[in-house]
Write a protein that holds these residues in place. Sequence first.
Motif: not given
Length: 352
Positions: A121-123, A156-160
Amino acid sequence: MSEEINFPANEALATLLRPAFGFIDAMALKCVVKLGIPDIIHSHGRPISLTQIATQLESNSPGHRCLARVMHVMSRRGIFASTSSLENEILYDLTPSSRLILKDSSNNPSYAPIILMLNDPELLAPLHYLSFTVTDGGVAFEKAHNCSIWEYLAEKEDVNKIFHDGLACTAKIAFRVIATEYKDVFASVQSVVDVGGGTGTTAHEIVKAHPHIKAINFDLPHVIAIAPKYDGVTHVVGDMFKAIPNGDVVILKSILHDWDDDDCVKILKNCRKAVPEKTGKIIIFEQLVQQEGEGPIDDIVYASDLLMIAHTGGGKERTEAQCETLLKIAGFPRYRFIGNPGLPSIIEAYVE
């Protein structure tokens, strides 16, 4: 007298609504990946019913109705095959496409992580701002998140992790292309530098296949921080716009499409400094635009081109001629293009 109503032709309406409803296909695909449905079917060893799939899900009360509709859509798209049993029950089986998203194995890298990355979602959020990019010339990602994609991933560690897991799966696939097209390419090579190499998957694959090689995986601090340790691979933190570690061969996998032409030349010039004066070369992996291309792979490349605009602003997918221009400016007068029927394509560029 009644007024005649002109309804749109079905073909025209379908052409309009197919991309409008495209997000449904994407989310249904993400759904089956997250639920591990291809692996459930694969472990069963033969076509499987909806009930049998549901019993394997990690749920106390799986939603059969929703699952049935997801599987119906995915079957229509060719992700799964469906047949009727003697009991008139629908049975689902794998297709060549769904086999690509089975769990990763040493012989068959999985595309599942890239599916999850593309549909995070964030990407995805920046794509809602493409019109802003057109009218204001800004970067859609920055409009959505108030910072660049690189700054965002650093925070953002999770998105990374999702982002670099996706890149890692494509790195394995890219190495299989190297192994197929370049059977002896690393025979006389002692050192390899993978620039922007993510968590080190490509470097690891190279060293596994060629233990004599010393490999450097070169990337930003927040990327190296999540990179696992690999025998024969040294993780090095740095900035490719400042300097690149020395090596016999420098690899650029899906790097140039993130940047505009001027930045690409800066990166390539630093690659030129990093390789030997006489024998140095770089290996580039990029999705090349075929100007006359009309196949399904060409559709993916053009879609990726829009994604580059949304995520980076200046990035783009390039033609072979555009890549050649950048290489010559940066000091690589000779190159060899290796056409690849899949993704990506390969360019081997030499300093002499």
